[in-house]
Design a protein around this motif. Structure first.
Motif, PDB file in Angstrom:
ATOM      1  N   ALA A   1       3.022   3.490  -2.878  1.00  0.00           N
ATOM      2  CA  ALA A   1       3.299   3.637  -4.315  1.00  0.00           C
ATOM      3  C   ALA A   1       4.786   3.497  -4.637  1.00  0.00           C
ATOM      4  O   ALA A   1       5.152   3.188  -5.762  1.00  0.00           O
ATOM      5  CB  ALA A   1       2.776   4.982  -4.795  1.00  0.00           C
TER       6      ALA A   1
ATOM      7  N   GLU B   1       1.789  -1.482  -4.679  1.00  0.00           N
ATOM      8  CA  GLU B   1       0.517  -0.790  -4.495  1.00  0.00           C
ATOM      9  C   GLU B   1      -0.502  -1.638  -3.722  1.00  0.00           C
ATOM     10  O   GLU B   1      -1.361  -1.126  -3.032  1.00  0.00           O
ATOM     11  CB  GLU B   1      -0.046  -0.515  -5.893  1.00  0.00           C
ATOM     12  CG  GLU B   1      -0.854   0.743  -6.004  1.00  0.00           C
ATOM     13  CD  GLU B   1      -1.360   0.911  -7.414  1.00  0.00           C
ATOM     14  OE1 GLU B   1      -2.551   1.144  -7.558  1.00  0.00           O
ATOM     15  OE2 GLU B   1      -0.555   0.784  -8.363  1.00  0.00           O
ATOM     16  N   TYR B   2      -0.351  -2.981  -3.860  1.00  0.00           N
ATOM     17  CA  TYR B   2      -1.385  -3.867  -3.320  1.00  0.00           C
ATOM     18  C   TYR B   2      -1.293  -3.991  -1.789  1.00  0.00           C
ATOM     19  O   TYR B   2      -0.278  -3.674  -1.184  1.00  0.00           O
ATOM     20  CB  TYR B   2      -1.283  -5.259  -3.967  1.00  0.00           C
ATOM     21  CG  TYR B   2       0.069  -5.926  -3.811  1.00  0.00           C
ATOM     22  CD1 TYR B   2       0.406  -6.602  -2.642  1.00  0.00           C
ATOM     23  CD2 TYR B   2       1.017  -5.863  -4.827  1.00  0.00           C
ATOM     24  CE1 TYR B   2       1.641  -7.202  -2.492  1.00  0.00           C
ATOM     25  CE2 TYR B   2       2.258  -6.460  -4.687  1.00  0.00           C
ATOM     26  CZ  TYR B   2       2.571  -7.122  -3.510  1.00  0.00           C
ATOM     27  OH  TYR B   2       3.800  -7.714  -3.359  1.00  0.00           O
TER      28      TYR B   2
ATOM     29  N   ARG C   1       0.851  -1.196   0.000  1.00  0.00           N
ATOM     30  CA  ARG C   1       0.000   0.000   0.000  1.00  0.00           C
ATOM     31  C   ARG C   1       0.891   1.252   0.000  1.00  0.00           C
ATOM     32  O   ARG C   1       0.595   2.238   0.666  1.00  0.00           O
ATOM     33  CB  ARG C   1      -0.951  -0.004   1.205  1.00  0.00           C
ATOM     34  CG  ARG C   1      -1.843  -1.231   1.226  1.00  0.00           C
ATOM     35  CD  ARG C   1      -2.804  -1.178   2.371  1.00  0.00           C
ATOM     36  NE  ARG C   1      -3.812  -0.133   2.161  1.00  0.00           N
ATOM     37  CZ  ARG C   1      -4.556   0.355   3.133  1.00  0.00           C
ATOM     38  NH1 ARG C   1      -4.431  -0.087   4.364  1.00  0.00           N
ATOM     39  NH2 ARG C   1      -5.447   1.294   2.882  1.00  0.00           N
TER      40      ARG C   1
END
Ligand code: FES
Length: 618
Positions: free
Chosen positions: A191, A195-196, A189
């Motif tokens: 960038a 992102e995941y 989470r």
């Protein structure tokens, strides 16, 4: 693990690596490199006396290098099979292990690597995940401050089978900490890294916090989090229990950790979002919940097994809702975190599903495939004439095409999924697709543009998404002009540039090509192959004297009926604004040049009549 290893129909090849996989569903040939252990497997009883006398200590991966292991060892105490192996790179050949092994006589330094060839019907990929390395996050000081550790290291330290026999101590001084801070979402989470969301970190952090609190109720345990995610059964209750036990939850991602160089205590600076102010918390120790990332060798395995990877690097399933356990290669199934971060219950469920999907293949004598496979016109393939080509093999996302020098391209039809990418990409029109032949598509095109073509929008749509989008527009009663005419193909990869040129040769007012959004294509990389081709088309049209504004590319999902209706409405408005006489003249001028370009196409079986049929009226 023990049950699986003891099962009469399960053979475990540990200490082995898959080197090559050929073949297709029901008929895979797998080449496995079985590495030498220098220990005879059926003599070793796992007693460990060899390791006790071994004088060499090397870093221990399983203990995350907190404690060493010996040069003859097992990965961990519960390893299956429990058979020792000698790390020859570090072994000094003192042969103390040979003496310690005594009558069992299991040590054998003459072992060589073995190559095994296996015939298998289906394959389950369950190679798991790795932990993100937080040394690259400069603000947390992992690798610099000794008392900043990862959650995995904390697990080993708190584990009774771990290097400190379950006693949590600070690496800096070996003293039990009185306060521990845990930081969530390190490397996920975010960038900058991934992102995941890694999914399971919230729950294992809460579990670790509860374990620490149970071991030492006076310990001050704080969790810094962005959001606590507790989506499964019983998870929210578990979270509430942690709060009731006095574990402190602070919403806010710490911006920096600093260290007192004398005490090695840590200072965590963060914004407490509930208070709306910046706080600083002192802790004896900090544990970082690092992201779950794909294994470092996942790219190599993806190419061995013809798997595709998501932007995060995990293996893609065939379809996220309808075939979540299948890979895009028939007969290859995915289990656990190899497909994406997953906790233990989800991994176990998916493992069972993958096993039953694999068994389905093994229990079948025959396997049905879609009758839309590609075939090579051998006399047209230039590879058979000794020329270098291989464009089709590059375009095939399933590895179904092999091009050997001097031989026509060979398609393994059991591996072909029928996207049609090779057919559209072949520069010599030497490949056809059953039920979607060039002649069949041109026949549709011809009929759709028979009357007043300059008033029509010819829309090529992929079966899975944009055709569904058009259907959705109809069933949802979205209004759009009646000027569009659709041609369905399986994937946007099948939309040959020649179809678009032929549509303009026949005077189409506008041409739309549409398919799935990039990540949704049902044929791994079909959409990407098509997108590259479509990027070149406006320049080609310009060279032919056709206004490139008459050509449009749109990615439309099956749920986007509104988008389909909007795109057609916009195209219709643009077409209405164009002078029809000018359009007809543009077509007339471009026709000879397009016809010249398509001359080669006329030699494709069934195409001559299509292309020569009546002169196009302009
Ligand atoms: Fe829709 Fe490939 S299936 S673009």
């Amino acid at each position: 693990m023990v049950d699986a290893a003891r099962h009469p129909q399960v053979e475990v090849l540990a200490y082995s690596e898959v080197e090559r996989v050929d073949g297709y569903i029901g008929n895979f040939r797998v080449e496995v490199n079985k590495k030498p252990r220098y220990v005879i497997e059926d003599r070793c009883n796992g007693c460990g006396e060899c390791a006790q006398v071994c004088p060499i200590e090397v870093p221990n991966d399983f203990e995350l290098d907190i404690a060493p292991r010996k040069a003859i060892d097992v990965p961990h105490g519960q390893a299956v099979p429990l058979i020792y192996a000698i790390d020859v790179d570090n072994c000094i050949h003192c042969y103390k292990c040979v003496t310690a092994c005594g009558k069992l006589d299991a040590i054998d330094f003459s072992q060589e690597p073995q190559v095994l060839d296996l015939d298998v019907g289906s394959i389950v990929v369950a190679t798991g995940f790795e932990s993100f390395d937080p040394t690259v996050v400069p603000e947390y000081g992992y690798g610099v401050y000794p008392n900043v550790i990862t959650a995995m290291e904390l697990e080993r330290l708190a584990n009774s089978a771990g290097p400190t026999v379950g006693r949590l101590v600070r690496p800096s001084d070996g003293v039990a900490p009185k306060s521990v801070a845990m930081i969530q979402c390190v490397g996920s989470r975010d960038a900058r890294y991934n992102e995941y969301c890694s999914g399971f970190c919230c729950m294992y952090t809460i579990k670790n916090a509860l374990l620490l609190k149970q071991a030492d109720p006076a310990m001050d345990v704080t969790i810094f989090y962005m959001d606590i995610r507790t989506p499964a059964k019983g998870y929210e209750e578990f979270y509430n229990r942690a709060r009731e036990m006095g574990i402190r939850f602070i919403q806010g991602r710490p911006s920096q950790i600093t260290e007192d160089p004398v005490t090695h205590n840590l200072y965590i600076e963060a914004e407490d979002q509930a208070l709306g102010e910046v706080i600083e918390l002192e802790a004896d120790m900090v544990s970082l919940s690092a992201a779950a990332i794909p294994r470092l060798d996942s790219e190599a395995l993806a190419s061995t097994l013809t798997l595709s990877r998501s932007p995060g690097g995990f293996y893609m399933e065939y379809h996220p809702k309808l075939r979540p356990v299948d890979s895009p290669t028939d007969g290859v199934f995915l289990a656990g975190a190899v497909q994406g971060p997953k906790d233990i219950p989800a991994s176990v469920a998916q493992g069972s599903a993958a096993a039953s999907r694999a068994a389905r293949v093994l229990l079948s004598d025959t396997w049905e495939i879609e009758p839309i496979v590609a075939r090579v016109w051998e006399d047209r393939c230039v590879s058979a004439q000794g020329r270098r080509c291989g464009v089709c093999a590059t375009a095939c996302p399933y590895g179904a095409i092999i091009v050997e020098p001097g031989q026509p391209a060979q398609i393994t039809q059991a591996k072909c999924h029928g996207c049609g990418g090779c057919v559209a990409e072949c520069p010599h029109d030497a490949i056809s697709q059953d039920h979607f032949t060039d002649a069949q598509i041109v026949a549709q095109l011809q009929e759709l543009l028979r009357d007043n073509p300059e008033e029509k929008i010819l829309a090529f749509m992929c079966h899975w998404c944009s055709y569904g989008g058009a259907d959705n527009a109809g069933t949802s009663h979205f209004e759009y002009p009646a000027s569009s005419r659709g041609i369905r193909v399986m994937c946007s990869a099948r939309m040959d540039q020649d179809f678009i040129l032929e549509a303009f040769r026949r005077g189409a007012g506008m041409v739309l090509v549409s398919g799935c959004h990039p990540q949704d294509c049902h044929y791994i990389s079909g959409q990407q192959v098509a997108a590259k081709r479509f990027d070149r088309i406006p320049r080609t049209l310009e060279r032919l004297g056709i206004n490139p504004e008459r050509f449009r590319v749109e990615w439309i999902s099956a749920a986007e009926g509104e988008k389909y209706a909007r795109v057609i409405t916009e195209m219709d408005a643009k077409l209405a604004s164009m002078d029809k006489e000018a359009l007809r003249q543009e077509t007339a001028k471009a026709q000879p040049e397009i016809a010249k370009r398509l001359r080669r196409w006329a030699a494709v079986p069934g195409m001559a009549e299509m292309l020569e049929e009546e002169e196009v009226s302009v």
